[in-house]
Motif scaffolding. Structure first.
Motif, PDB file in Angstrom:
ATOM      1  N   GLN A  24       0.792  -1.165  -0.013  1.00 17.34           N
ATOM      2  CA  GLN A  24       0.058   0.211  -0.039  1.00 17.34           C
ATOM      3  C   GLN A  24       0.902   1.279   0.115  1.00 17.34           C
ATOM      4  N   LEU A  25       0.297   2.224  -0.457  1.00 17.49           N
ATOM      5  CA  LEU A  25       1.121   3.699  -0.564  1.00 17.49           C
ATOM      6  C   LEU A  25       0.493   4.834   0.001  1.00 17.49           C
ATOM      7  N   ALA A  26       1.010   5.538   0.836  1.00 22.95           N
ATOM      8  CA  ALA A  26       0.335   6.768   1.475  1.00 22.95           C
ATOM      9  C   ALA A  26       1.409   7.801   1.265  1.00 22.95           C
ATOM     10  N   VAL A  27       0.992   9.005   0.826  1.00 16.39           N
ATOM     11  CA  VAL A  27       1.529  10.023   0.622  1.00 16.39           C
ATOM     12  C   VAL A  27       1.115  11.252   1.501  1.00 16.39           C
ATOM     13  N   LEU A  28       1.848  11.601   2.685  1.00 21.06           N
ATOM     14  CA  LEU A  28       1.494  12.472   3.576  1.00 21.06           C
ATOM     15  C   LEU A  28       1.600  14.056   3.047  1.00 21.06           C
ATOM     16  N   PRO A  29       0.334  14.631   3.265  1.00 14.53           N
ATOM     17  CA  PRO A  29       0.307  16.292   2.782  1.00 14.53           C
ATOM     18  C   PRO A  29       1.381  17.098   3.523  1.00 14.53           C
ATOM     19  N   ASN A  30       1.930  17.981   2.952  1.00 12.57           N
ATOM     20  CA  ASN A  30       2.702  19.114   3.514  1.00 12.57           C
ATOM     21  C   ASN A  30       3.806  18.677   4.371  1.00 12.57           C
ATOM     22  N   THR A  31       4.456  17.559   3.987  1.00 17.95           N
ATOM     23  CA  THR A  31       5.327  17.140   5.016  1.00 17.95           C
ATOM     24  C   THR A  31       6.861  16.595   4.482  1.00 17.95           C
ATOM     25  N   PRO A  32       7.731  17.421   4.823  1.00 18.20           N
ATOM     26  CA  PRO A  32       9.122  17.267   4.400  1.00 18.20           C
ATOM     27  C   PRO A  32       9.846  15.911   4.929  1.00 18.20           C
ATOM     28  N   HIS A  33      11.437  16.007   4.897  1.00 16.09           N
ATOM     29  CA  HIS A  33      11.703  14.610   5.112  1.00 16.09           C
ATOM     30  C   HIS A  33      12.009  14.312   6.709  1.00 16.09           C
ATOM     31  N   PRO A  34      12.259  15.322   7.399  1.00 18.34           N
ATOM     32  CA  PRO A  34      12.530  14.973   8.960  1.00 18.34           C
ATOM     33  C   PRO A  34      11.386  14.469   9.521  1.00 18.34           C
ATOM     34  N   LEU A  35      11.511  13.399  10.514  1.00 20.92           N
ATOM     35  CA  LEU A  35      10.716  12.966  11.088  1.00 20.92           C
ATOM     36  C   LEU A  35       9.947  13.951  12.163  1.00 20.92           C
ATOM     37  N   GLU A  36      10.589  14.974  12.576  1.00 20.22           N
ATOM     38  CA  GLU A  36       9.887  15.945  13.509  1.00 20.22           C
ATOM     39  C   GLU A  36       8.813  16.630  12.560  1.00 20.22           C
ATOM     40  N   LYS A  37       9.068  16.401  11.242  1.00 27.05           N
ATOM     41  CA  LYS A  37       8.004  17.479  10.569  1.00 27.05           C
ATOM     42  C   LYS A  37       6.908  16.651  10.113  1.00 27.05           C
TER      43      LYS A  37
END
Length: 229
Positions: A200-213
């Motif tokens: 399955q694939l999920a694209v998170l909106p308005n999310t850069p690479h750092p986990l904290e973001k």
């Protein structure tokens, strides 16, 4: 409660999972660890590699007396999790990755390694140098950089997972990626998603690479939905 083991990314530690872990612990027993050469773990005397980190995960599963368990890996942790799903499928019931770099070659590795110059970091981003020093209290943070660079150079010379490897992974998988990630491309993530037999694939909106973001509530909701299926 069902268990899950969470694997942190390069230059990271298990402490970064605290916001997400607190949301998952209502329904799951959550295990975390510091990879060798990171955080409070044993220092890495001769560098690190994906197989070395994978063996650490297997040893941890044995210590917890866990057989097959879902693995959630962020960035480098996701690559380790997928490597385990490929070579030790009997130990991985599901695999979830977030912001994992799947495509490696010499040029990509060189680009990433170029950003791990300790002297440059101290001069241009001293706050990050201080954060690394505090995060890896038991380590020499400059060695953490050096060992991580070595791991990436190894992957640049010889990637450990190719298209045929992903096609052979029958473990159910969820691949997550932020739409603002500048390190991991949507193209490579979709290619792996399509190669995996049960993905399955999920694209998170308005999310850069750092986990904290990443929004921990959104990540937790997607994780729980996938784990409960």
């Amino acid at each position: 409660m069902p268990a899950i083991l969470m694997l942190h990314g390069a230059l990271g530690t298990q402490a970064q999972f605290l916001p997400l872990r607190s949301l998952l612990e209502e329904q799951h027993t959550v295990y975390t660890l510091d990879f060798i050469g990171h955080g409070l773990a044993e220092p890495a005397r001769e560098g690190i590699s994906v197989p070395l980190l994978a063996q650490q995960v297997l040893d941890q599963l044995d210590a917890y007396e866990l057989n097959a368990i879902p693995l959630f890996g962020y960035s480098m942790g996701g690559y380790v999790a997928m490597y385990l799903a490929r070579h030790y499928p009997q130990r991985v019931s599901k695999v979830i990755t977030l912001a994992t770099k799947y495509h490696w070659n010499a040029a990509i590795a060189a680009k990433e390694v170029n950003m791990m110059d300790a002297a440059v970091i101290e001069q241009k981003v001293p706050a990050f140098a201080t954060a690394l020093e505090q995060r890896h209290a038991r380590q020499d943070w400059k060695k953490v950089l050096s060992h991580t660079a070595g791991l990436m150079q190894q992957l640049g010379v010889q990637p450990l997972l190719a298209a045929e490897d992903y096609a052979a992974i029958t473990t159910p998988a969820l691949l997550m990626l932020g739409d603002r990630d500048t390190m991991v491309t949507l193209t490579e993530t979709v290619e792996v998603y399509r190669a995996l037999p049960q993905a399955q694939l999920a694209v998170l909106p308005n999310t850069p690479h750092p986990l904290e973001k990443a929004d921990p509530a959104l990540v937790a909701a997607l994780l729980q939905r996938f784990l409960n299926e």
